[in-house]
Design a protein around this motif. Structure first.
Motif: not given
Length: 51
Positions: A8-9, A37-39
């Motif tokens: 996201q970032t 799943y963010k990374h």
């Protein structure tokens, strides 16, 4: 060297890892804590994303 990146970032999470399997294990733990799943893991030597 392998880094864990927040999708996201786009920022790096923690310090780089020398071992790809260690980075993937840490990524899995962070994803479990987040609940999705963010990374992802990026190879810093070639700047290639590893999923």
């Amino acid at each position: 060297m392998y880094a864990i990146i927040d999708r996201q970032t786009g920022q790096q999470i923690g310090k780089p890892y020398k071992n790809k399997n260690r980075a993937r294990t840490r990524r899995d733990k962070l994803d479990l804590a987040y609940g999705g799943y963010k990374h992802f893991v990026r190879d810093l030597d070639t700047m290639k994303s590893l999923t």
